[in-house]
Write a protein that holds these residues in place. Structure first.
Motif, PDB file in Angstrom:
ATOM      1  N   ASP A  28       8.772  58.811  41.883  1.00  0.00           N
ATOM      2  CA  ASP A  28       7.884  59.689  41.454  1.00  0.00           C
ATOM      3  C   ASP A  28       7.292  59.135  40.009  1.00  0.00           C
ATOM      4  O   ASP A  28       6.193  59.312  39.742  1.00  0.00           O
ATOM      5  CB  ASP A  28       8.422  61.152  41.125  1.00  0.00           C
ATOM      6  CG  ASP A  28       8.531  61.899  42.370  1.00  0.00           C
ATOM      7  OD1 ASP A  28       8.257  61.328  43.525  1.00  0.00           O
ATOM      8  OD2 ASP A  28       9.327  62.862  42.371  1.00  0.00           O
ATOM      9  N   ALA A  29       8.332  58.591  39.398  1.00  0.00           N
ATOM     10  CA  ALA A  29       7.824  57.952  37.958  1.00  0.00           C
ATOM     11  C   ALA A  29       7.126  56.550  38.304  1.00  0.00           C
ATOM     12  O   ALA A  29       6.489  56.225  37.234  1.00  0.00           O
ATOM     13  CB  ALA A  29       9.223  57.759  37.103  1.00  0.00           C
ATOM     14  N   GLN A  83      15.429  66.298  35.702  1.00  0.00           N
ATOM     15  CA  GLN A  83      14.241  67.004  35.215  1.00  0.00           C
ATOM     16  C   GLN A  83      13.814  66.173  33.965  1.00  0.00           C
ATOM     17  O   GLN A  83      12.412  66.221  33.626  1.00  0.00           O
ATOM     18  CB  GLN A  83      14.330  68.182  35.181  1.00  0.00           C
ATOM     19  CG  GLN A  83      15.338  68.952  34.139  1.00  0.00           C
ATOM     20  CD  GLN A  83      15.317  70.349  34.010  1.00  0.00           C
ATOM     21  OE1 GLN A  83      14.442  70.923  34.573  1.00  0.00           O
ATOM     22  NE2 GLN A  83      16.286  71.083  33.635  1.00  0.00           N
ATOM     23  N   GLU A  84      14.713  65.518  33.258  1.00  0.00           N
ATOM     24  CA  GLU A  84      14.386  65.110  32.018  1.00  0.00           C
ATOM     25  C   GLU A  84      13.412  63.555  32.154  1.00  0.00           C
ATOM     26  O   GLU A  84      13.257  63.023  33.118  1.00  0.00           O
ATOM     27  CB  GLU A  84      15.671  64.603  31.310  1.00  0.00           C
ATOM     28  CG  GLU A  84      16.621  65.660  30.992  1.00  0.00           C
ATOM     29  CD  GLU A  84      17.606  65.958  32.391  1.00  0.00           C
ATOM     30  OE1 GLU A  84      18.155  67.253  32.124  1.00  0.00           O
ATOM     31  OE2 GLU A  84      17.466  65.393  33.255  1.00  0.00           O
ATOM     32  N   ASN A  85      12.919  63.181  31.080  1.00  0.00           N
ATOM     33  CA  ASN A  85      12.036  62.127  31.028  1.00  0.00           C
ATOM     34  C   ASN A  85      13.009  60.755  31.596  1.00  0.00           C
ATOM     35  O   ASN A  85      14.181  60.767  31.593  1.00  0.00           O
ATOM     36  CB  ASN A  85      11.649  61.448  29.679  1.00  0.00           C
ATOM     37  CG  ASN A  85      10.770  62.501  29.063  1.00  0.00           C
ATOM     38  OD1 ASN A  85      10.194  63.357  29.478  1.00  0.00           O
ATOM     39  ND2 ASN A  85      10.316  62.133  27.798  1.00  0.00           N
ATOM     40  N   GLY A  99       3.811  65.823  34.338  1.00  0.00           N
ATOM     41  CA  GLY A  99       3.766  64.425  34.461  1.00  0.00           C
ATOM     42  C   GLY A  99       3.461  64.109  35.841  1.00  0.00           C
ATOM     43  O   GLY A  99       4.061  64.472  36.571  1.00  0.00           O
ATOM     44  N   ILE A 100       2.179  63.464  35.979  1.00  0.00           N
ATOM     45  CA  ILE A 100       2.024  62.733  37.407  1.00  0.00           C
ATOM     46  C   ILE A 100       2.999  62.131  37.845  1.00  0.00           C
ATOM     47  O   ILE A 100       3.417  61.734  38.984  1.00  0.00           O
ATOM     48  CB  ILE A 100       0.499  62.011  37.618  1.00  0.00           C
ATOM     49  CG1 ILE A 100      -0.448  63.345  36.881  1.00  0.00           C
ATOM     50  CG2 ILE A 100       0.267  61.462  38.601  1.00  0.00           C
ATOM     51  CD1 ILE A 100      -1.875  62.590  36.693  1.00  0.00           C
ATOM     52  N   THR A 153      -0.983  63.842  32.826  1.00  0.00           N
ATOM     53  CA  THR A 153      -0.626  65.363  33.619  1.00  0.00           C
ATOM     54  C   THR A 153      -1.975  65.701  34.397  1.00  0.00           C
ATOM     55  O   THR A 153      -3.199  65.053  34.032  1.00  0.00           O
ATOM     56  CB  THR A 153      -0.297  66.322  32.534  1.00  0.00           C
ATOM     57  OG1 THR A 153      -1.311  66.376  31.653  1.00  0.00           O
ATOM     58  CG2 THR A 153       0.999  65.930  31.699  1.00  0.00           C
ATOM     59  N   SER A 154      -1.630  66.601  35.211  1.00  0.00           N
ATOM     60  CA  SER A 154      -2.541  67.383  35.838  1.00  0.00           C
ATOM     61  C   SER A 154      -2.319  68.735  36.029  1.00  0.00           C
ATOM     62  O   SER A 154      -1.337  69.200  35.833  1.00  0.00           O
ATOM     63  CB  SER A 154      -2.952  66.672  37.245  1.00  0.00           C
ATOM     64  OG  SER A 154      -1.834  66.647  38.159  1.00  0.00           O
ATOM     65  N   GLU A 155      -3.235  69.516  36.737  1.00  0.00           N
ATOM     66  CA  GLU A 155      -3.081  70.767  37.072  1.00  0.00           C
ATOM     67  C   GLU A 155      -1.657  70.933  38.169  1.00  0.00           C
ATOM     68  O   GLU A 155      -1.011  71.750  37.983  1.00  0.00           O
ATOM     69  CB  GLU A 155      -4.305  71.454  37.727  1.00  0.00           C
ATOM     70  CG  GLU A 155      -4.081  73.083  37.795  1.00  0.00           C
ATOM     71  CD  GLU A 155      -5.399  73.817  38.077  1.00  0.00           C
ATOM     72  OE1 GLU A 155      -5.322  74.604  39.007  1.00  0.00           O
ATOM     73  OE2 GLU A 155      -6.458  72.953  38.038  1.00  0.00           O
TER      74      GLU A 155
END
Length: 501
Positions: free
Chosen positions: A476-477, A398-400, A385-386, A378-380
């Motif tokens: 994205d994933a 929006q789920e995993n 999740g990046i 993760t990041s700011e």
């Protein structure tokens, strides 16, 4: 107490005949089973001289018999328990089912699997009618056809049921919805009735496992394999070995595991389980992007696929070679970082962030293991999740991103049915933008600007746009993006693999 008329009596006889057809009991036991049904219905007698048949499916017969009871339940969970109590009368017991499965497996594994699935559908362990309500379509992308489903099969709870569940005493039995103690469980306001639930028990790597078909199947013959040991999800050599053992025993099925870390894992990390089934997922049809040479594993073919997530395919005629090469890749990835691409093997606190989502199958005489690289960092800028669906696509998903989505089958929430209808209405000027769910508004406006929709084309257009968003979700994933920087990063990792041998 009541006496049944001829039509009702015939339904009872037909219902009991199903138990014989499913090898739950012999003809000699039909009187006993008939009386169990009568007791359940609150009846004292039925018309004599009738012969049972299985022309009517068991679910329809259950509907007829439940109507005889004339019982009005306040809540759906109570009616569900009542229904499974009735169906359990004709369902094979665990021992009877296991014996028949074992007998058939010795003749032909396909016969055994076909029998078990027949039982599971018949007694509603697979919710055929509910599953039929799902909406499914495909989206053609540069990675191939992507499969999209809007999941409408799971019944929605009423406000009263939600309140009742919230106020119910907490229970630790069964400990999870996956646990083997669900077999034959009556059910409560918080736990689904499992009176007809049955496991096929197996031994993998000297551990007891069991498997059953998923009630709300997301694909053909969707099965769940559960470790009876009650240990958390794991990833490594033993995982890959078990997956190979499963596809060796059931070569008609693919089998995969969710990753073992939050953000990139499934919804249940506390109990080790796999998912299997008879389905060729889009990822398995993807073209090869590039081949990878591992000099220490000469008998193994390794390729990176043209897929929105970074997917390696490891294949060989020898399962042990596939396991060894896959474990080498996993261990290399586990400790690999690339600062240029925000890929970090561990968090600032030193927690492991790298794992894989593995999927196995036996195809054309070869064992295959797909390894999808995962990073839970993760990041700011990306607190969820990046390598997780970013904010601009979370209105759709929006789920995993778990095992099934990784392979290219979107499982989208039921809320989208009504929400997307409003988007369609907006696109053809039958609704204002204010009537569109807030999360969809910017997206809907963009579609309206880019596309010309009519009443005959609007559904197809919206489905196509949903497909585009889901592809973005997968991208994205993915740890290595489908661009020059991503390719350069992937090349660096492959070079690292060669140096790590």
């Amino acid at each position: 107490m009541k006496s049944l008329n001829e039509e009702q009596s015939q339904a009872v006889m037909d219902f009991v005949a199903w138990g014989v057809a499913m090898h739950a009991y012999s003809e000699a036991e039909t009187v006993y089973r008939t009386n169990l049904v009568l007791a359940k219905l609150g009846a004292t007698s039925l018309v004599q001289g009738l012969t049972g048949h299985t022309d009517t499916n068991l679910s329809d017969l259950a509907d007829q018999l439940i109507a005889v009871q004339d019982t009005d339940f306040e809540m759906g969970w109570q009616a569900a328990i009542d229904r499974t109590e009735l169906l359990n009368i004709v369902t094979p017991t665990p021992d009877v089912l296991a014996a028949e499965f074992k007998r058939l497996y010795k003749v032909d594994p396909e016969q055994a699997v076909k029998y078990y699935y027949f039982i599971s559908e018949s007694v509603e362990n697979v919710k055929v009618k509910d599953i039929a309500r799902n909406i499914a379509f495909t989206h053609n992308s540069k990675y191939g056809d992507i499969e999209i489903t809007i999941n409408l099969s799971k019944p929605e709870k009423t406000t009263a049921e939600i309140k009742a569940a919230a106020s119910a005493p907490k229970s630790t039995y069964p400990p999870t919805a996956l646990d083997y103690t669900n077999e034959g469980y009556l059910g409560t306001v918080t736990a689904a009735p499992r009176l007809t639930h049955r496991f096929i028990r197996e031994n993998f790597s000297n551990e007891t496992w069991g498997w059953h078909y998923s009630p709300y199947a997301y694909f053909e013959e969707h099965a769940i394999f559960v470790n009876f040991k009650r240990q958390p999800m794991q990833m490594g050599l033993r995982t890959f070995t078990r997956l190979m053992q499963i596809v060796t025993r059931y070569p008609m099925y693919m089998v995969g595991s969710n990753a073992d870390l939050p953000i990139v894992g499934g919804s249940i990390l506390s109990q080790e389980h796999y998912q299997a089934g008879r389905h060729a997922f889009p990822m398995m049809k993807a073209d090869v992007k590039q081949k990878v040479a591992l000099s220490e594993y000469e008998n193994v073919e390794v390729a990176v696929l043209n897929w929105p997530m970074t997917a390696f395919r490891v294949s060989s005629t020898d399962a042990a070679d596939v396991v060894a090469a896959s474990e080498f890749i996993r261990r290399a990835w586990e400790k690999y970082s690339d600062e240029k691409l925000m890929i970090h093997a561990t968090s600032a606190e030193g927690d492991r962030q790298h794992t894989v989502t593995p999927i196995a199958q036996f195809k054309d005489g070869k064992y295959e293991l797909y390894l999808v690289l995962r990073d839970s960092g993760t990041s700011e800028d990306y607190p969820m999740g990046i390598f997780h669906p970013h904010a601009d696509v979370q209105h759709i998903k929006q789920e995993n991103i778990g095992l099934i989505e990784v392979m290219g089958l979107a499982i989208l929430p039921a809320r989208l049915l009504k929400e997307l209808q409003k988007v369609e209405d907006f696109l053809i000027d039958r609704a204002s933008l204010d009537e569109v769910a807030e999360g969809h508004r910017a997206w809907a406006q963009q579609i309206k600007q880019d596309r010309q929709a009519s009443p005959t084309t609007v559904t197809e257009i919206v489905q196509e746009e949903v497909g585009k968003v889901f592809v973005r979700v997968l991208e994205d994933a993915g740890v290595y993006k489908d661009d020059a920087n991503g390719q350069a990063g992937l090349d660096r990792f492959i070079k690292y693999l060669a140096s790590a041998e």
